[in-house]
Design a protein around this motif. Sequence first.
Motif, PDB file in Angstrom:
ATOM      1  N   LEU A 236      22.362 -39.988  13.016  1.00 56.02           N
ATOM      2  CA  LEU A 236      21.196 -40.321  13.836  1.00 56.02           C
ATOM      3  C   LEU A 236      19.975 -39.539  13.358  1.00 56.02           C
ATOM      4  CD1 LEU A 236      22.935 -40.449  17.317  1.00 56.02           C
ATOM      5  CD2 LEU A 236      21.640 -42.322  16.298  1.00 56.02           C
ATOM      6  N   LEU A 237      20.174 -38.265  12.998  1.00 55.49           N
ATOM      7  CA  LEU A 237      19.055 -37.477  12.465  1.00 55.49           C
ATOM      8  C   LEU A 237      18.525 -38.121  11.186  1.00 55.49           C
ATOM      9  CD1 LEU A 237      20.213 -33.759  12.950  1.00 55.49           C
ATOM     10  CD2 LEU A 237      18.438 -34.989  14.211  1.00 55.49           C
ATOM     11  N   PHE A 238      19.462 -38.554  10.343  1.00 52.45           N
ATOM     12  CA  PHE A 238      19.098 -39.224   9.088  1.00 52.45           C
ATOM     13  C   PHE A 238      18.234 -40.460   9.386  1.00 52.45           C
ATOM     14  CE2 PHE A 238      19.792 -42.550   5.979  1.00 52.45           C
ATOM     15  CZ  PHE A 238      19.761 -41.907   4.752  1.00 52.45           C
ATOM     16  N   ILE A 240      16.538 -41.244  12.212  1.00 54.93           N
ATOM     17  CA  ILE A 240      15.253 -40.910  12.863  1.00 54.93           C
ATOM     18  C   ILE A 240      14.304 -40.308  11.830  1.00 54.93           C
ATOM     19  CG2 ILE A 240      14.132 -39.560  14.701  1.00 54.93           C
ATOM     20  CD1 ILE A 240      16.797 -39.726  16.271  1.00 54.93           C
ATOM     21  N   ASN A 241      14.845 -39.465  10.952  1.00 53.33           N
ATOM     22  CA  ASN A 241      14.066 -38.892   9.843  1.00 53.33           C
ATOM     23  C   ASN A 241      13.410 -40.005   9.025  1.00 53.33           C
ATOM     24  OD1 ASN A 241      13.568 -36.668   7.653  1.00 53.33           O
ATOM     25  ND2 ASN A 241      14.782 -38.191   6.557  1.00 53.33           N
ATOM     26  N   ASN A 242      14.191 -41.025   8.687  1.00 54.74           N
ATOM     27  CA  ASN A 242      13.654 -42.144   7.897  1.00 54.74           C
ATOM     28  C   ASN A 242      12.601 -42.928   8.664  1.00 54.74           C
ATOM     29  OD1 ASN A 242      15.159 -41.607   5.709  1.00 54.74           O
ATOM     30  ND2 ASN A 242      16.547 -43.358   5.895  1.00 54.74           N
ATOM     31  N   LEU A 243      12.887 -43.200   9.942  1.00 59.29           N
ATOM     32  CA  LEU A 243      11.939 -43.986  10.746  1.00 59.29           C
ATOM     33  C   LEU A 243      10.607 -43.255  10.873  1.00 59.29           C
ATOM     34  CD1 LEU A 243      14.290 -45.251  13.631  1.00 59.29           C
ATOM     35  CD2 LEU A 243      13.218 -46.661  11.874  1.00 59.29           C
ATOM     36  N   ILE A 244      10.657 -41.950  11.092  1.00 54.31           N
ATOM     37  CA  ILE A 244       9.417 -41.178  11.291  1.00 54.31           C
ATOM     38  C   ILE A 244       8.680 -40.984   9.958  1.00 54.31           C
ATOM     39  CG2 ILE A 244       8.559 -38.850  11.886  1.00 54.31           C
ATOM     40  CD1 ILE A 244      10.290 -39.009  14.368  1.00 54.31           C
ATOM     41  N   GLU A 245       9.430 -40.626   8.906  1.00 52.90           N
ATOM     42  CA  GLU A 245       8.748 -40.336   7.642  1.00 52.90           C
ATOM     43  C   GLU A 245       8.229 -41.599   6.955  1.00 52.90           C
ATOM     44  OE1 GLU A 245      11.191 -37.556   5.502  1.00 52.90           O
ATOM     45  OE2 GLU A 245      10.545 -35.939   6.844  1.00 52.90           O
ATOM     46  N   SER A 246       8.851 -42.745   7.243  1.00 51.45           N
ATOM     47  CA  SER A 246       8.303 -43.976   6.661  1.00 51.45           C
ATOM     48  C   SER A 246       7.301 -44.622   7.631  1.00 51.45           C
ATOM     49  CB  SER A 246       9.443 -44.951   6.341  1.00 51.45           C
ATOM     50  OG  SER A 246      10.098 -45.303   7.544  1.00 51.45           O
ATOM     51  N   LYS A 247       6.979 -43.878   8.688  1.00 48.87           N
ATOM     52  CA  LYS A 247       5.994 -44.307   9.706  1.00 48.87           C
ATOM     53  C   LYS A 247       6.346 -45.643  10.377  1.00 48.87           C
ATOM     54  CE  LYS A 247       2.141 -41.515   8.032  1.00 48.87           C
ATOM     55  NZ  LYS A 247       2.996 -40.340   8.031  1.00 48.87           N
ATOM     56  N   VAL A 254      11.582 -34.394  19.005  1.00 55.48           N
ATOM     57  CA  VAL A 254      13.021 -34.686  19.058  1.00 55.48           C
ATOM     58  C   VAL A 254      13.771 -33.351  19.194  1.00 55.48           C
ATOM     59  CG1 VAL A 254      14.996 -35.700  17.840  1.00 55.48           C
ATOM     60  CG2 VAL A 254      12.717 -36.687  17.535  1.00 55.48           C
ATOM     61  N   PHE A 255      14.556 -33.222  20.248  1.00 50.84           N
ATOM     62  CA  PHE A 255      15.316 -31.990  20.466  1.00 50.84           C
ATOM     63  C   PHE A 255      16.803 -32.256  20.283  1.00 50.84           C
ATOM     64  CE2 PHE A 255      11.485 -31.636  23.024  1.00 50.84           C
ATOM     65  CZ  PHE A 255      11.026 -30.370  22.674  1.00 50.84           C
ATOM     66  N   LEU A 256      17.455 -31.369  19.551  1.00 52.79           N
ATOM     67  CA  LEU A 256      18.917 -31.423  19.448  1.00 52.79           C
ATOM     68  C   LEU A 256      19.453 -30.230  20.224  1.00 52.79           C
ATOM     69  CD1 LEU A 256      21.628 -32.424  18.315  1.00 52.79           C
ATOM     70  CD2 LEU A 256      21.182 -31.108  16.241  1.00 52.79           C
ATOM     71  N   ASP A 257      20.062 -30.508  21.398  1.00 51.36           N
ATOM     72  CA  ASP A 257      20.581 -29.412  22.221  1.00 51.36           C
ATOM     73  C   ASP A 257      22.103 -29.455  22.221  1.00 51.36           C
ATOM     74  OD1 ASP A 257      20.985 -27.327  23.861  1.00 51.36           O
ATOM     75  OD2 ASP A 257      19.913 -28.116  25.594  1.00 51.36           O
ATOM     76  N   SER A 258      22.687 -29.025  21.125  1.00 53.13           N
ATOM     77  CA  SER A 258      24.143 -29.009  21.003  1.00 53.13           C
ATOM     78  C   SER A 258      24.527 -27.934  19.985  1.00 53.13           C
ATOM     79  CB  SER A 258      24.644 -30.379  20.531  1.00 53.13           C
ATOM     80  OG  SER A 258      25.943 -30.256  20.009  1.00 53.13           O
ATOM     81  N   PRO A 259      25.034 -26.796  20.459  1.00 52.69           N
ATOM     82  CA  PRO A 259      25.393 -25.724  19.515  1.00 52.69           C
ATOM     83  C   PRO A 259      26.381 -26.195  18.448  1.00 52.69           C
ATOM     84  CG  PRO A 259      25.506 -24.931  21.792  1.00 52.69           C
ATOM     85  CD  PRO A 259      25.267 -26.413  21.864  1.00 52.69           C
ATOM     86  N   ASP A 293       8.945 -33.884  11.003  1.00 54.05           N
ATOM     87  CA  ASP A 293       7.906 -33.431  11.933  1.00 54.05           C
ATOM     88  C   ASP A 293       8.331 -33.728  13.359  1.00 54.05           C
ATOM     89  OD1 ASP A 293       5.947 -32.218  10.641  1.00 54.05           O
ATOM     90  OD2 ASP A 293       4.465 -33.844  10.788  1.00 54.05           O
ATOM     91  N   GLY A 294       8.316 -32.728  14.201  1.00 55.09           N
ATOM     92  CA  GLY A 294       8.642 -32.948  15.612  1.00 55.09           C
ATOM     93  C   GLY A 294      10.083 -32.607  15.957  1.00 55.09           C
ATOM     94  N   PHE A 295      10.929 -32.357  14.923  1.00 55.41           N
ATOM     95  CA  PHE A 295      12.339 -32.069  15.211  1.00 55.41           C
ATOM     96  C   PHE A 295      12.567 -30.588  15.508  1.00 55.41           C
ATOM     97  CE2 PHE A 295      16.585 -30.698  13.674  1.00 55.41           C
ATOM     98  CZ  PHE A 295      17.320 -31.304  14.679  1.00 55.41           C
ATOM     99  N   LYS A 296      13.293 -30.322  16.576  1.00 50.80           N
ATOM    100  CA  LYS A 296      13.608 -28.930  16.922  1.00 50.80           C
ATOM    101  C   LYS A 296      15.065 -28.787  17.337  1.00 50.80           C
ATOM    102  CE  LYS A 296       8.973 -28.402  18.658  1.00 50.80           C
ATOM    103  NZ  LYS A 296       8.698 -29.837  18.458  1.00 50.80           N
TER     104      LYS A 296
END
Length: 434
Positions: A236-238, A240-247, A254-259, A293-296
Motif C-alpha cells: 500500500l505504501l508503494f 500511495i507513493n506512486n500515486l502521490i509522486e506521479s501526481k 499519511v500516518f502509519l501507526d503500527s510498530p 511527501d506527507g508520509f510519517k
Amino acid sequence: MNISFLGACGEVTGSCTLVEASGIKFLVDCGMFQGLNSYEKNLENFSFNPKEIDFVFLTHAHLDHSGRLPILYKEGFRGKVFSTKPTKDLAEIILKDSARIFEKDFKTPLFDFNDISNIMNSFETFDYYKKNQAGNIFFRALDAGHILGSSIFEFFIEGKKIVFSGDLGNDNAPIVRDTDLIDSADVVVVESTYGGKVHADRKEGVAELAKNIEEVIQKKSVLLIPSFSIERTQELLFEINNLIESKKVPFINVFLDSPLAIKATSIYRKYEDFFDKESITLINSGDDIFDFDGFKEAKDTKKVLDSSSPKIIMAGSGMCSGGRIPFYIKIYGKNKDNIILLNSYQAEGTMGRRIEAHEDIFINNKKVQIKAKVEKILSFSSHADSIKLKNWVSKANPSQVFINHGEKEESLALKRELNIKKVTLPVLAEKYLI
Ligand SMILES: [Zn+2]
C-alpha cells in the motif's frame, strides 16, 4: 516415505506437515492456529515427539506457518530451522509481537521471549535456487512470491521429488517477485486459500485506492486503512507513493501507526535484492518506494489525532481484530464523511467482518455505531487465485497432489480443476504413504 498433515486441513491456519523418510523426520512449517478456539488448539501437545524432529523447513514468516516454533523448542526440538534470511528476520518480529500480546492478554502465554531467542538461535539460512543438504536429504528453495523471502521447497528424497508450495503469491505484486514455476515433480503439496476464486485486476484496486484518497481530500475527512503489517502495508505504501509522486492524487498526510509494520518495512529495506524489477527500477531511479511527501511513521498516537484533516491513517490489523486500528475506528468511524477502506478478506468473527456487513461493533465492551463509509478493495490479495494455482500445479505435472491450506470448498474447487488422477484432501493427522 510417510507424510502427515498436522494443521491447515480444511482451514488456512496451523500449517504443519510431518515427513518421515530415510531415517529422518522433518516438518514443513510449524504454524499457529488462529481464529475461534485457537488458543486451546495451540496448547494441545504435538502429535509427534518434538525431540525426534531433525529439521524444520519454514516456507515463510507468517504466524500461521511459524507461530508454534518456540513451543517446539520448549518441548525438546533441538534441530535446525531452515529459511531464507528475510524469513528469519520477519519471523523474529512476528513471534515477538505475538509474545507481547500473550503477556498482555493471557494468563498462560504459549511462549515467552526466552523461547523465541532459543528457536532463533536454531535458524540456518539458505539462498534461493541452490541445492542444499540437510542430513541425508537434499533440498532447494524457489521464490513463492507471497511475502518477502517466501519459499517453495523441493525435496529430493529416496529418488523422488516432493514439492511444497507454501503460500503462493498473487500475480503482478509490485515488491515481491513473480512466483517461480516448478518444471517437474512426483508429489506436490499445494495450498488452496483461493482454490475456487478468481481475483480482480490489481489496476482496478489502485484506481479504487486513488478514488478514496481523492474523496477524503475533497471532504477534508479521514481515510482509515486497516492493513496487515507484513507485505500488505509495504504494498500500500508503494502504491500511495506512486500515486502521490506521479501526481495522480494531490498531497495528503499519511500516518502509519503500527510498530510491527514499521519494523517490517525496515526489514524490507534491508533486503532490496529480493525485490522484483518494478521496485528495483524505481529504487535505481532514486525513489524511496516506502517514503513520500506527507508520509510519517507515527511515534505518538496523539499527534496523529491532533493533525488536521484530510489525512490517511494506516494501522493493523487487516481484519480490525487487533492492533491500533480499533482505536481509530472508535473515534473516526462515527463520522459519515470518513472512509474505512478494507483491503483483504475479513474472516468470520472478526471486527472487520462486522464492519463489512454494516453491523455495530464493540470496542472495550462499548457499542460503536459505524457511520463512516465502508469501502472494499479485493485485488490486493497476496495469495494466488484458482487460475494461478491450477497452472502452477499443471506445469509441475506431478503424479500425486495433496491439497491443504484452504477451507474445504476451496480445496474441492481446486481438485475439480486439476487434471490429475491422484488428488488427496488430507485428513488431519492421518499418515499417507508416498
Ligand atoms: Zn502466508
